[in-house]
Design a protein around this motif. Structure first.
Motif, PDB file in Angstrom:
ATOM      1  N   ASN A 178     -18.878 -16.490 -18.047  1.00 37.67           N
ATOM      2  CA  ASN A 178     -19.147 -17.496 -17.988  1.00 37.67           C
ATOM      3  C   ASN A 178     -19.645 -18.622 -19.182  1.00 37.67           C
ATOM      4  O   ASN A 178     -18.390 -18.706 -19.623  1.00 37.67           O
ATOM      5  N   LEU A 179     -20.603 -18.384 -19.696  1.00 42.83           N
ATOM      6  CA  LEU A 179     -21.060 -18.348 -20.606  1.00 42.83           C
ATOM      7  C   LEU A 179     -19.925 -18.310 -22.214  1.00 42.83           C
ATOM      8  O   LEU A 179     -19.628 -18.501 -22.777  1.00 42.83           O
TER       9      LEU A 179
ATOM     10  N   ARG B 256     -25.937 -11.045 -13.922  1.00 42.47           N
ATOM     11  CA  ARG B 256     -25.925 -10.906 -15.480  1.00 42.47           C
ATOM     12  C   ARG B 256     -24.572 -10.980 -15.790  1.00 42.47           C
ATOM     13  O   ARG B 256     -24.330 -11.624 -16.554  1.00 42.47           O
ATOM     14  N   GLN B 257     -24.264 -10.361 -15.377  1.00 38.65           N
ATOM     15  CA  GLN B 257     -22.401 -10.534 -16.066  1.00 38.65           C
ATOM     16  C   GLN B 257     -21.579 -11.766 -15.847  1.00 38.65           C
ATOM     17  O   GLN B 257     -20.773 -12.234 -16.872  1.00 38.65           O
TER      18      GLN B 257
END
Length: 81
Positions: free
Chosen positions: A9-10, A3-4
């Motif tokens: 990346n986002l 998730r991190q």
């Protein structure tokens, strides 16, 4: 952990999008300045009959080309590669 990585990346994608948007906005203003400077310098060179007056167009054109490539070209893809 996964998730991190997705969030990182986002954030990187958003940062890149922001940089492209800033460059496109800068290009509008700098393009206008470059066009006006080219006209004024060309007019000055013709009136004075001195082509060295046109010399500032050379570095300005490099800056314009760089920012155009950054905004609409493939500079970011080449940098990633």
């Amino acid at each position: 952990l996964e998730r991190q990585l997705v969030l990182q990346n986002l954030m990187r994608e958003r940062q890149t999008a922001m940089q492209i948007a800033w460059t496109r906005e800068f290009l509008k203003y700098f393009g206008t300045f470059f066009g006006l400077a080219a006209v004024v310098l060309t007019t000055g060179a013709i009136k004075r009959k001195n082509p060295t007056v046109l010399l500032p167009i050379v570095p300005l054109s490099f800056v314009l080309s760089y920012h155009y490539d950054m905004a609409y070209g493939t500079l970011l893809q080449r940098m990633k590669g």
